[in-house]
Structure formats: structure tokens, C-alpha cells
Design a protein around this motif. Structure first.
Motif, PDB file in Angstrom:
ATOM      1  N   TYR A  50       0.339  -5.729  -4.553  1.00 58.88           N
ATOM      2  CA  TYR A  50      -0.227  -4.752  -3.627  1.00 58.88           C
ATOM      3  C   TYR A  50       0.832  -4.460  -2.576  1.00 58.88           C
ATOM      4  CZ  TYR A  50      -2.810  -2.892   0.343  1.00 58.88           C
ATOM      5  OH  TYR A  50      -3.213  -2.116   1.397  1.00 58.88           O
ATOM      6  N   VAL A  51       1.103  -3.168  -2.355  1.00 57.44           N
ATOM      7  CA  VAL A  51       2.072  -2.753  -1.337  1.00 57.44           C
ATOM      8  C   VAL A  51       1.311  -2.410  -0.067  1.00 57.44           C
ATOM      9  CG1 VAL A  51       3.863  -1.086  -0.737  1.00 57.44           C
ATOM     10  CG2 VAL A  51       3.635  -1.875  -3.099  1.00 57.44           C
ATOM     11  N   THR A  52       1.637  -3.070   1.017  1.00 57.07           N
ATOM     12  CA  THR A  52       0.901  -2.916   2.268  1.00 57.07           C
ATOM     13  C   THR A  52       1.102  -1.519   2.874  1.00 57.07           C
ATOM     14  OG1 THR A  52       2.749  -3.919   3.463  1.00 57.07           O
ATOM     15  CG2 THR A  52       0.968  -5.388   2.776  1.00 57.07           C
ATOM     16  N   PRO A  53       0.183  -1.111   3.768  1.00 55.49           N
ATOM     17  CA  PRO A  53       0.213   0.254   4.295  1.00 55.49           C
ATOM     18  C   PRO A  53       1.552   0.661   4.912  1.00 55.49           C
ATOM     19  CG  PRO A  53      -1.876  -0.769   4.845  1.00 55.49           C
ATOM     20  CD  PRO A  53      -1.012  -1.839   4.228  1.00 55.49           C
ATOM     21  N   LEU A  54       1.997   1.865   4.515  1.00 56.11           N
ATOM     22  CA  LEU A  54       3.180   2.532   5.056  1.00 56.11           C
ATOM     23  C   LEU A  54       4.487   1.800   4.755  1.00 56.11           C
ATOM     24  CD1 LEU A  54       1.760   3.572   8.560  1.00 56.11           C
ATOM     25  CD2 LEU A  54       1.640   4.825   6.392  1.00 56.11           C
ATOM     26  N   ALA A  55       4.469   0.940   3.725  1.00 55.99           N
ATOM     27  CA  ALA A  55       5.666   0.166   3.394  1.00 55.99           C
ATOM     28  C   ALA A  55       6.571   0.876   2.401  1.00 55.99           C
ATOM     29  CB  ALA A  55       5.278  -1.207   2.840  1.00 55.99           C
ATOM     30  N   ALA A  56       6.064   1.888   1.677  1.00 55.46           N
ATOM     31  CA  ALA A  56       6.872   2.574   0.670  1.00 55.46           C
ATOM     32  C   ALA A  56       6.279   3.945   0.382  1.00 55.46           C
ATOM     33  CB  ALA A  56       6.949   1.747  -0.614  1.00 55.46           C
ATOM     34  N   LYS A  57       7.111   4.824  -0.151  1.00 53.30           N
ATOM     35  CA  LYS A  57       6.663   6.157  -0.570  1.00 53.30           C
ATOM     36  C   LYS A  57       6.219   6.062  -2.020  1.00 53.30           C
ATOM     37  CE  LYS A  57       9.771   8.494   2.647  1.00 53.30           C
ATOM     38  NZ  LYS A  57      10.912   9.436   2.811  1.00 53.30           N
ATOM     39  N   LEU A  58       4.903   6.134  -2.225  1.00 55.38           N
ATOM     40  CA  LEU A  58       4.323   5.775  -3.519  1.00 55.38           C
ATOM     41  C   LEU A  58       3.955   6.959  -4.405  1.00 55.38           C
ATOM     42  CD1 LEU A  58       2.098   2.868  -2.192  1.00 55.38           C
ATOM     43  CD2 LEU A  58       4.188   2.645  -3.528  1.00 55.38           C
ATOM     44  N   TRP A  59       4.173   8.199  -3.932  1.00 54.22           N
ATOM     45  CA  TRP A  59       3.970   9.350  -4.803  1.00 54.22           C
ATOM     46  C   TRP A  59       5.225   9.535  -5.651  1.00 54.22           C
ATOM     47  CZ3 TRP A  59       1.134  13.939  -1.982  1.00 54.22           C
ATOM     48  CH2 TRP A  59      -0.171  13.531  -1.649  1.00 54.22           C
ATOM     49  N   ALA A  85       5.084  -6.844  -0.130  1.00 53.65           N
ATOM     50  CA  ALA A  85       4.456  -6.885  -1.452  1.00 53.65           C
ATOM     51  C   ALA A  85       3.647  -8.175  -1.599  1.00 53.65           C
ATOM     52  CB  ALA A  85       5.510  -6.793  -2.538  1.00 53.65           C
ATOM     53  N   VAL A  86       2.353  -8.026  -1.852  1.00 48.44           N
ATOM     54  CA  VAL A  86       1.470  -9.183  -1.984  1.00 48.44           C
ATOM     55  C   VAL A  86       1.092  -9.334  -3.457  1.00 48.44           C
ATOM     56  CG1 VAL A  86      -0.682 -10.250  -1.227  1.00 48.44           C
ATOM     57  CG2 VAL A  86       0.554  -8.700   0.311  1.00 48.44           C
ATOM     58  N   LYS A  87       1.452 -10.458  -4.032  1.00 48.81           N
ATOM     59  CA  LYS A  87       1.225 -10.685  -5.463  1.00 48.81           C
ATOM     60  C   LYS A  87      -0.271 -10.725  -5.773  1.00 48.81           C
ATOM     61  CE  LYS A  87       2.821 -13.683  -9.226  1.00 48.81           C
ATOM     62  NZ  LYS A  87       3.629 -14.888  -9.534  1.00 48.81           N
ATOM     63  N   LEU A  88      -0.646 -10.051  -6.864  1.00 48.11           N
ATOM     64  CA  LEU A  88      -2.041  -9.980  -7.277  1.00 48.11           C
ATOM     65  C   LEU A  88      -2.292 -10.886  -8.485  1.00 48.11           C
ATOM     66  CD1 LEU A  88      -2.532  -6.106  -7.016  1.00 48.11           C
ATOM     67  CD2 LEU A  88      -3.543  -7.837  -5.507  1.00 48.11           C
ATOM     68  N   VAL A  97      -2.915  -7.273  10.175  1.00 49.67           N
ATOM     69  CA  VAL A  97      -2.950  -6.914   8.753  1.00 49.67           C
ATOM     70  C   VAL A  97      -2.350  -8.037   7.920  1.00 49.67           C
ATOM     71  CG1 VAL A  97      -2.073  -5.315   7.008  1.00 49.67           C
ATOM     72  CG2 VAL A  97      -2.876  -4.440   9.200  1.00 49.67           C
ATOM     73  N   LYS A  98      -1.210  -8.556   8.352  1.00 46.87           N
ATOM     74  CA  LYS A  98      -0.556  -9.641   7.621  1.00 46.87           C
ATOM     75  C   LYS A  98      -1.452 -10.866   7.530  1.00 46.87           C
ATOM     76  CE  LYS A  98       3.767 -12.284   7.499  1.00 46.87           C
ATOM     77  NZ  LYS A  98       5.081 -12.512   8.169  1.00 46.87           N
ATOM     78  N   ARG A  99      -2.170 -11.162   8.611  1.00 50.13           N
ATOM     79  CA  ARG A  99      -3.063 -12.319   8.636  1.00 50.13           C
ATOM     80  C   ARG A  99      -4.253 -12.149   7.702  1.00 50.13           C
ATOM     81  NH1 ARG A  99      -5.650 -12.437  14.034  1.00 50.13           N
ATOM     82  NH2 ARG A  99      -7.339 -11.298  13.013  1.00 50.13           N
ATOM     83  N   GLU A 100      -4.755 -10.922   7.594  1.00 46.10           N
ATOM     84  CA  GLU A 100      -6.004 -10.685   6.867  1.00 46.10           C
ATOM     85  C   GLU A 100      -5.818 -10.216   5.431  1.00 46.10           C
ATOM     86  OE1 GLU A 100      -8.854 -11.525   7.928  1.00 46.10           O
ATOM     87  OE2 GLU A 100      -8.279 -11.974   9.999  1.00 46.10           O
ATOM     88  N   ILE A 101      -4.609  -9.807   5.055  1.00 45.34           N
ATOM     89  CA  ILE A 101      -4.440  -9.148   3.763  1.00 45.34           C
ATOM     90  C   ILE A 101      -4.811 -10.034   2.575  1.00 45.34           C
ATOM     91  CG2 ILE A 101      -1.990  -9.729   3.438  1.00 45.34           C
ATOM     92  CD1 ILE A 101      -3.716  -6.350   2.692  1.00 45.34           C
ATOM     93  N   GLY A 102      -4.548 -11.343   2.681  1.00 46.91           N
ATOM     94  CA  GLY A 102      -4.880 -12.247   1.586  1.00 46.91           C
ATOM     95  C   GLY A 102      -6.369 -12.296   1.307  1.00 46.91           C
ATOM     96  N   GLU A 150      -8.388 -10.757  -1.943  1.00 46.01           N
ATOM     97  CA  GLU A 150      -9.219 -11.667  -2.733  1.00 46.01           C
ATOM     98  C   GLU A 150     -10.609 -11.067  -2.921  1.00 46.01           C
ATOM     99  OE1 GLU A 150     -11.080 -16.196  -2.489  1.00 46.01           O
ATOM    100  OE2 GLU A 150      -9.439 -15.623  -1.156  1.00 46.01           O
ATOM    101  N   CYS A 151     -11.129 -10.478  -1.861  1.00 42.48           N
ATOM    102  CA  CYS A 151     -12.429  -9.808  -1.928  1.00 42.48           C
ATOM    103  C   CYS A 151     -12.365  -8.613  -2.884  1.00 42.48           C
ATOM    104  CB  CYS A 151     -12.842  -9.352  -0.528  1.00 42.48           C
ATOM    105  SG  CYS A 151     -14.400  -8.442  -0.435  1.00 42.48           S
ATOM    106  N   VAL A 152     -11.331  -7.785  -2.755  1.00 38.03           N
ATOM    107  CA  VAL A 152     -11.180  -6.586  -3.587  1.00 38.03           C
ATOM    108  C   VAL A 152     -11.025  -6.948  -5.060  1.00 38.03           C
ATOM    109  CG1 VAL A 152      -9.612  -4.681  -4.113  1.00 38.03           C
ATOM    110  CG2 VAL A 152     -10.271  -5.124  -1.755  1.00 38.03           C
ATOM    111  N   SER A 153     -10.290  -8.010  -5.340  1.00 32.51           N
ATOM    112  CA  SER A 153      -9.988  -8.385  -6.720  1.00 32.51           C
ATOM    113  C   SER A 153     -11.230  -8.789  -7.501  1.00 32.51           C
ATOM    114  CB  SER A 153      -8.958  -9.526  -6.744  1.00 32.51           C
ATOM    115  OG  SER A 153      -7.728  -9.100  -6.196  1.00 32.51           O
TER     116      SER A 153
END
Length: 317
Positions: free
Chosen positions: A79-88, A99-102, A267-272, A276-279
Motif C-alpha cells: 500500500y502506497v501512503t497518501p501523496l507519496a507517488a504519482k499513481l496514474w 510503502a506498507v507491505k500487504l 497517519v504513520k502511527r495508524e496505517i498498520g 489490517e481492518c481493510v484487508s
């Protein structure tokens, strides 16, 4: 490389089949294929140049927010965190720290589709509500039939809410929302029925006059505060006309939640926990997936109105 971008504010995206390739990734980056990136209202706002996060942006502009990518060297998805890359785009260089491993086998479209709506309530309840106040709380979700509203039901339960009341304007769609302990029709003016009982937290995706109705008529348990968290404006009203006497007459705590209300550290603290909830969630039924070439044609089409559009640059659904 194939990409898409906004080349004129207020106009649909433009597809480009011959964009320049990427430079070699640095030691702090990974080269990844873009699997899925969602287009929620915040991305459409960025595409118009109207969202605070797009202030000062120049054209051509990639308004993407976050998404799911694949490292072909390892087979890992991130998962690429908000505003970290141009994804289009077909490929991106992503900073490893963004980048957070899924988990293996996760549906990238489901993660892309759910992360923004789940994140809106997750961040609101974890970062804007009082610490440890969601466990055992009675939560009112206003605008519960929206994708973000339905996600909020899941999140509130995940965080330990004791009961969840959903409010929306149409009984038919309200009845279809699962996981609720009660349902209330949003009327104008809005009066929260006494039989609902005390409310601890209002999570509001509607705003406007409905917000004032909820704040004015919600029952509050003696010795407690009513927490109101504004998240969205589905009512289409830009202002909440708050009577000053309401603040003096009732124990109310008012706050908002959004990209400007919490920072990168939170965001960094909560992203994990959020991921986990989304997955654990299945792909929403109303998702429409499109490739880069198709994006300009479907951007304003009837096909995607009321749906969650997910761009899949390197995957044919």
C-alpha cells in the motif's frame, strides 16, 4: 510509459501512451507496477484544483492519492501512503518508507476502494475523538448509506463501540446497511428520536442543517460530553450555522477530521491498524474498474455516477 493526467482544470483526464520512462530507483526506493488506485471524492476535488492538498499545483497534474503496487522482483504487494507517488501510471518509484507491505493474496482493488472511506472514519475515531473514548461508546453515523458511512459501521465495531445508530434520508437504502443497532431517517428539520437513547459520538458525513439538528436533539448521558466529528458534506451545504447558545446550553465537543486535521505522524502511527481492518473486507459491490486508456471516457459518464471508480493501470479486470 502509459499515464493519465489532468491537463486543464475542470476537464476530464487525458491519456498519454508515450510518457517518458522513469529514472532508475534510488537505494531508498522500489520500482513497482501500479495495481490499483481509487478515485474517491477527494481525488476528484484534487483534479479540479479545489482541494487544499492541490493548492499551487501546476498542469499537467496527477491527482492520485494512494494505491496498491507490486514489486515484481519479490512478488510483494504494498500500500502506497497518501501523496507519496504519482499513481496514474503503469510504474512508479516509491520511497520504501512510504510503502506498507500487504498480506499475500489480498485483493488490490478492495484495498484501494476501501482505504479512503475506511480511513476517513478510522482517523476520525482514532485521532480526533478523545483518547480511548470509542470503546463502549454509542455512535451515531450520519450518512450511513454512503460507502464511507458503511465503512464507519465496520470501523466503529472494530474499535469496540457498544452500539451504532445509522441515519440516512432513504428508508430503502438504510434498511440495507448491515451491522446497525438502530436506524433513523434524516428529515429536515432533523430531530433525533428519544427512543434512540443517549449518544456519545456523532460521526457526520452529511453536515449542514442535519448537523445542527443532531447536536440540538441528541440525548447526552449525565456527566458525559457529546463528541461531534465532522467528516463530510453529503448534504451539499458548505456551512454549518451553529447557534452560539447551543455551545453554552449543552456539553458538546466539536471537531473535524480530514487531511488537514491530522498529520503524517498520525497517519504513520495508524496505517498498520487501518490496513489490517481493510484487508479483512470484501470488495464493495459498486466498484467500477477501468484502465488508463478508458479513464477519460468514463470520468463524467453515467456508468460511474454513484459508484467507486478504481483505476487499474496494469491489471485487466
Amino acid at each position: 510509459m502509459k499515464t493519465a493526467s489532468i491537463t486543464a482544470w475542470g476537464q476530464p483526464p487525458v491519456f498519454n501512451a508515450t510518457s517518458p520512462g522513469l529514472p532508475a530507483p534510488t537505494e531508498s526506493q522500489i520500482r513497482a507496477h501500479v495495481l490499483a488506485t481509487s478515485i474517491p471524492p477527494v481525488v476528484r476535488g484534487r483534479a479540479l484544483g479545489l482541494h487544499p492538498s492541490s493548492k499551487g499545483a501546476t498542469l499537467p497534474y496527477d491527482p492520485s492519492l494512494d494505491g496498491v503496487v507490486l514489486d515484481q522482483n519479490t512478488g510483494d504487494t504494498y500500500y502506497v501512503t497518501p501523496l507519496a507517488a504519482k499513481l496514474w501510471a503503469e510504474e512508479v518509484n516509491v520511497e520504501k518508507q512510504a510503502a506498507v507491505k500487504l498480506p499475500r493474496g489480498v485483493d488490490p482493488v478492495a484495498v484501494a476502494a476501501w482505504t479512503n472511506p475506511v480511513g476517513s472514519s478510522w482517523m476520525a475515531l482514532k485521532c480526533r475523538a478523545l483518547p480511548n473514548s470509542v470503546q463502549g461508546a454509542r455512535v451515531l453515523v450520519m450518512g450511513v448509506t454512503s460507502l464511507s458511512g458503511r465503512a464507519a459501521v465496520h470501523v466503529a465495531k472494530d474499535l469496540g463501540a457498544s452500539s451504532i445508530i445509522g441515519a440516512s434520508r432513504k428508508q430503502e437504502t438504510l434498511d440495507q446497511v448491515t451491522g446497525l443497532d438502530g436506524r433513523v431517517l434524516l428529515t429536515d428539520p432533523f430531530v433525533l428520536p428519544k427512543e434512540v437513547g443517549p449518544i456519545d459520538i456523532i460521526l457526520d458525513f452529511v453536515g449542514g442543517r442535519a448537523a445542527i439538528g443532531a447536536l440540538s436533539t441528541a440525548q447526552i448521558e449525565a456527566g458525559k460530553e457529546l463528541q461531534y466529528i465532522h467528516v463530510g458534506d453529503l448534504a451539499g451545504e458548505e456551512e454549518i450555522m451553529l447557534p452560539s447558545k447551543l455551545l453554552n446550553a449543552r456539553p458538546i465537543r466539536i471537531t473535524g477530521s480530514g487531511m488537514g486535521a491530522w498529520g503524517k505522524g498520525e497517519v504513520k502511527r495508524e496505517i498498520g491498524g487501518l490496513l489490517e481492518c481493510v484487508s479483512r473486507m470484501e470488495r464493495p459491490e459498486e466498484v467500477v474498474t477501468v484502465g488508463l486508456e478508458e479513464l477519460p471516457a468514463v470520468w463524467d459518464s453515467e456508468e460511474v455516477k454513484g459508484k467507486r471508480l478504481v483505476l487499474t493501470p496494469t491489471v485487466k479486470e
